[in-house]
Design a protein around this motif. Structure first.
Motif, PDB file in Angstrom:
ATOM      1  N   ILE A 208       0.878  -1.182   0.000  1.00  0.00           N
ATOM      2  CA  ILE A 208       0.000   0.000   0.000  1.00  0.00           C
ATOM      3  C   ILE A 208       0.904   1.217   0.000  1.00  0.00           C
ATOM      4  CG2 ILE A 208      -0.186   0.167   2.561  1.00  0.00           C
ATOM      5  CD1 ILE A 208      -3.226   0.830   2.048  1.00  0.00           C
ATOM      6  N   ASN A 209       0.447   2.306  -0.594  1.00  0.00           N
ATOM      7  CA  ASN A 209       1.237   3.537  -0.550  1.00  0.00           C
ATOM      8  C   ASN A 209       1.018   4.204   0.810  1.00  0.00           C
ATOM      9  OD1 ASN A 209       2.385   6.050  -0.758  1.00  0.00           O
ATOM     10  ND2 ASN A 209       1.738   6.371  -2.884  1.00  0.00           N
ATOM     11  N   MET A 210       1.972   3.970   1.721  1.00  0.00           N
ATOM     12  CA  MET A 210       1.835   4.420   3.115  1.00  0.00           C
ATOM     13  C   MET A 210       1.817   5.941   3.235  1.00  0.00           C
ATOM     14  SD  MET A 210       1.663   1.862   5.312  1.00  0.00           S
ATOM     15  CE  MET A 210       2.296   2.440   6.882  1.00  0.00           C
ATOM     16  N   SER A 211       2.289   6.641   2.220  1.00  0.00           N
ATOM     17  CA  SER A 211       2.314   8.107   2.323  1.00  0.00           C
ATOM     18  C   SER A 211       0.894   8.686   2.344  1.00  0.00           C
ATOM     19  CB  SER A 211       3.125   8.717   1.177  1.00  0.00           C
ATOM     20  OG  SER A 211       2.438   8.555  -0.040  1.00  0.00           O
ATOM     21  N   ASN A 212      -0.086   7.865   1.971  1.00  0.00           N
ATOM     22  CA  ASN A 212      -1.482   8.350   1.980  1.00  0.00           C
ATOM     23  C   ASN A 212      -2.209   8.023   3.283  1.00  0.00           C
ATOM     24  OD1 ASN A 212      -1.189   9.251  -0.681  1.00  0.00           O
ATOM     25  ND2 ASN A 212      -1.672   7.210  -1.481  1.00  0.00           N
ATOM     26  N   MET A 213      -1.488   7.491   4.253  1.00  0.00           N
ATOM     27  CA  MET A 213      -2.110   6.989   5.478  1.00  0.00           C
ATOM     28  C   MET A 213      -3.091   7.983   6.110  1.00  0.00           C
ATOM     29  SD  MET A 213      -0.078   5.233   8.560  1.00  0.00           S
ATOM     30  CE  MET A 213      -0.753   3.829   9.359  1.00  0.00           C
ATOM     31  N   ARG A 214      -2.680   9.237   6.172  1.00  0.00           N
ATOM     32  CA  ARG A 214      -3.549  10.209   6.869  1.00  0.00           C
ATOM     33  C   ARG A 214      -4.869  10.438   6.133  1.00  0.00           C
ATOM     34  NH1 ARG A 214      -0.028  12.662   3.782  1.00  0.00           N
ATOM     35  NH2 ARG A 214      -0.396  14.684   2.793  1.00  0.00           N
ATOM     36  N   HIS A 215      -4.966   9.988   4.879  1.00  0.00           N
ATOM     37  CA  HIS A 215      -6.197  10.201   4.106  1.00  0.00           C
ATOM     38  C   HIS A 215      -7.136   8.997   4.129  1.00  0.00           C
ATOM     39  CE1 HIS A 215      -4.181  13.699   2.494  1.00  0.00           C
ATOM     40  NE2 HIS A 215      -3.233  12.959   1.950  1.00  0.00           N
ATOM     41  N   TRP A 216      -6.664   7.871   4.702  1.00  0.00           N
ATOM     42  CA  TRP A 216      -7.457   6.641   4.605  1.00  0.00           C
ATOM     43  C   TRP A 216      -8.709   6.669   5.469  1.00  0.00           C
ATOM     44  CZ3 TRP A 216      -2.763   3.039   5.912  1.00  0.00           C
ATOM     45  CH2 TRP A 216      -1.902   2.998   4.825  1.00  0.00           C
ATOM     46  N   ASP A 217      -9.587   5.715   5.155  1.00  0.00           N
ATOM     47  CA  ASP A 217     -10.792   5.453   5.922  1.00  0.00           C
ATOM     48  C   ASP A 217     -10.429   4.538   7.115  1.00  0.00           C
ATOM     49  OD1 ASP A 217     -13.393   6.076   5.940  1.00  0.00           O
ATOM     50  OD2 ASP A 217     -14.026   4.670   4.377  1.00  0.00           O
ATOM     51  N   ALA A 218     -11.309   4.531   8.134  1.00  0.00           N
ATOM     52  CA  ALA A 218     -11.019   3.773   9.368  1.00  0.00           C
ATOM     53  C   ALA A 218     -10.693   2.284   9.152  1.00  0.00           C
ATOM     54  CB  ALA A 218     -12.182   3.936  10.350  1.00  0.00           C
ATOM     55  N   PRO A 219     -11.439   1.536   8.313  1.00  0.00           N
ATOM     56  CA  PRO A 219     -11.134   0.099   8.185  1.00  0.00           C
ATOM     57  C   PRO A 219      -9.731  -0.173   7.625  1.00  0.00           C
ATOM     58  CG  PRO A 219     -13.279   0.622   7.203  1.00  0.00           C
ATOM     59  CD  PRO A 219     -12.635   1.920   7.527  1.00  0.00           C
ATOM     60  N   VAL A 220      -9.267   0.675   6.714  1.00  0.00           N
ATOM     61  CA  VAL A 220      -7.927   0.485   6.134  1.00  0.00           C
ATOM     62  C   VAL A 220      -6.870   0.808   7.197  1.00  0.00           C
ATOM     63  CG1 VAL A 220      -6.336   1.199   4.307  1.00  0.00           C
ATOM     64  CG2 VAL A 220      -8.783   1.012   3.824  1.00  0.00           C
ATOM     65  N   ARG A 221      -7.081   1.894   7.931  1.00  0.00           N
ATOM     66  CA  ARG A 221      -6.164   2.242   9.034  1.00  0.00           C
ATOM     67  C   ARG A 221      -6.073   1.110  10.043  1.00  0.00           C
ATOM     68  NH1 ARG A 221      -5.424   7.898  10.743  1.00  0.00           N
ATOM     69  NH2 ARG A 221      -5.985   9.166   8.965  1.00  0.00           N
ATOM     70  N   ARG A 222      -7.236   0.577  10.402  1.00  0.00           N
ATOM     71  CA  ARG A 222      -7.258  -0.511  11.397  1.00  0.00           C
ATOM     72  C   ARG A 222      -6.428  -1.691  10.899  1.00  0.00           C
ATOM     73  NH1 ARG A 222     -12.479  -4.282  12.890  1.00  0.00           N
ATOM     74  NH2 ARG A 222     -11.292  -5.830  14.085  1.00  0.00           N
ATOM     75  N   TYR A 223      -6.670  -2.089   9.658  1.00  0.00           N
ATOM     76  CA  TYR A 223      -5.954  -3.254   9.117  1.00  0.00           C
ATOM     77  C   TYR A 223      -4.435  -3.017   9.126  1.00  0.00           C
ATOM     78  CZ  TYR A 223      -4.148  -6.794   6.016  1.00  0.00           C
ATOM     79  OH  TYR A 223      -3.391  -7.818   5.499  1.00  0.00           O
ATOM     80  N   ILE A 224      -4.020  -1.863   8.618  1.00  0.00           N
ATOM     81  CA  ILE A 224      -2.575  -1.591   8.532  1.00  0.00           C
ATOM     82  C   ILE A 224      -1.973  -1.404   9.935  1.00  0.00           C
ATOM     83  CG2 ILE A 224      -0.802   0.016   7.655  1.00  0.00           C
ATOM     84  CD1 ILE A 224      -1.991  -1.805   5.457  1.00  0.00           C
TER      85      ILE A 224
END
Ligand code: AHG
Ligand code: MN
Ligand code: MN
Length: 337
Positions: A208-224
């Protein structure tokens, strides 16, 4: 001497065995494979072939086109328009569909492609590729329009990609598993090097492109977050991360040794479902992944069930090893919007 099976022989024998590769489809696959060989030659020449750098134009997606984006697009069109196997083509690099000119017979298939995937990697000598998807034209009148293309991915007749890396590899499915062919540069032939490709159901590798982390939705953040927590976290194991930034190369790694790839929806462009394009990136890759025992969703729904509303539609992508894709999808489905 070990028996070498060429792409042609593979297709002929598959037709004999399963009867699902009619002559027009075989011609189509062979023509695409030949075009990929030409693209591989240009890619390999690099600076010597004056193929690097920007073309100074923009495509319909508002992205700056590289010279190779345009070269690959032209190679695919010229190779495919005269054979009588196609009704029309669509490409990431063309606003609207390219109907086979009247001077040529019209065939029953529709071809979609991302002529050059991983454009940001061209100039830095990192793996790039060509992705393609084949649909059947459902109506049998001569006219063809964009509507004919708007079929869900589960209706694909074939799909594949060619990755131009240290080797050039063609990866193909016609709905009976996944096969890989390596380009023998001395004979110019695509040689079968792996059949019945299977993706392990579990993995410790995510992309995953981690540089976009602050823009993600909650389920993607949780998984990562859970992956990053490693052995001490809820997953109880350490994960590794890989991100080539060429979907072809990331998917190729996953088909080879497993993993999960994600390009989720994010808040940078909230009105777009994702970055990747459904019809010539996500669908063909999903077909390959499912044929290899993996899974591909947009976080909530199987990608190949999505009915496209337009040619250049975008979609969120989660694909790869089954148990991980299942988990990410469950995290999304538990969150109500
Ligand atoms: P393309 O070069 O055809 O526009 O596709 C690039 C895609 C895909 O291959 C890759 O996974 C992703 O864009 C990379 O995106 P980032 O630049 O955000 O990493
Ligand atoms: Mn692409
Ligand atoms: Mn592209």
């Amino acid at each position: 001497m070990t028996k070498r099976i060429s792409l042609t022989r593979y297709l002929v024998e598959q037709q004999r065995e399963h009867g699902h590769i009619p002559a027009q489809l075989r011609l189509l696959i062979e023509v695409v494979a030949r075009a990929c060989k030409h693209i591989a030659i240009s890619v390999n020449k690099g600076a010597l072939g004056e193929v690097l750098g920007s073309a100074g134009s923009e495509n319909v997606q508002g992205e700056v086109q590289k010279k190779l984006d345009i070269i690959a697009n032209e190679v695919l069109i010229e190779a495919n328009e005269w054979g009588g196997h196609l009704a029309a083509m669509a490409s990431e690099e063309m606003d609207s569909i390219h109907v086979v000119p009247n001077r040529y017979p019209q065939g029953e298939y529709l071809l979609l492609f991302d002529p050059l995937d991983g454009s940001s990697n061209i100039d830095v000598n990192v793996s790039i590729g060509t992705i393609f998807s084949v649909l059947r034209k459902v109506t049998n009148n001569r006219g063809v329009s964009e509507e004919d293309f708007l079929q869900p991915g589960k209706q694909q007749a074939a799909a594949g990609y060619c990755v131009f890396g240290p080797q050039s590899t063609l990866v193909l499915t016609v709905g009976e598993g996944v096969a890989m062919f390596t380009l023998d540069r001395e004979t110019g032939s695509w040689v079968l090097t792996q059949e019945n490709v299977q993706i392990p159901e579990d993995t410790k590798e995510f992309a995953i492109n981690m540089s976009n982390m602050r823009h993600w939705d909650a389920p993607v953040r949780r998984y990562i977050d859970e992956c990053l927590a490693g052995k001490e976290g809820p997953r109880g194991k350490d994960f590794n991360m890989r991100w080539v930034a060429s979907m072809v190369a990331d998917v190729h790694r996953i088909l080879t040794r497993g993993g999960v790839f994600m390009y989720p929806w994010d808040q940078r462009e909230p009105d777009k479902p994702g970055k990747l394009r459904l019809m010539y990136e996500a669908n063909p890759m999903s077909f390959l992944i499912e044929q290899a025992g993996g899974m591909a969703t947009n976080g909530r729904q199987r990608i190949m069930d999505v009915v496209p509303g337009k040619l250049h539609e975008r979609v969120a992508v989660v694909l790869g090893s089954k148990n991980e894709v299942q988990r990410v999808t469950e995290y999304h489905l538990e969150t109500t919007h």
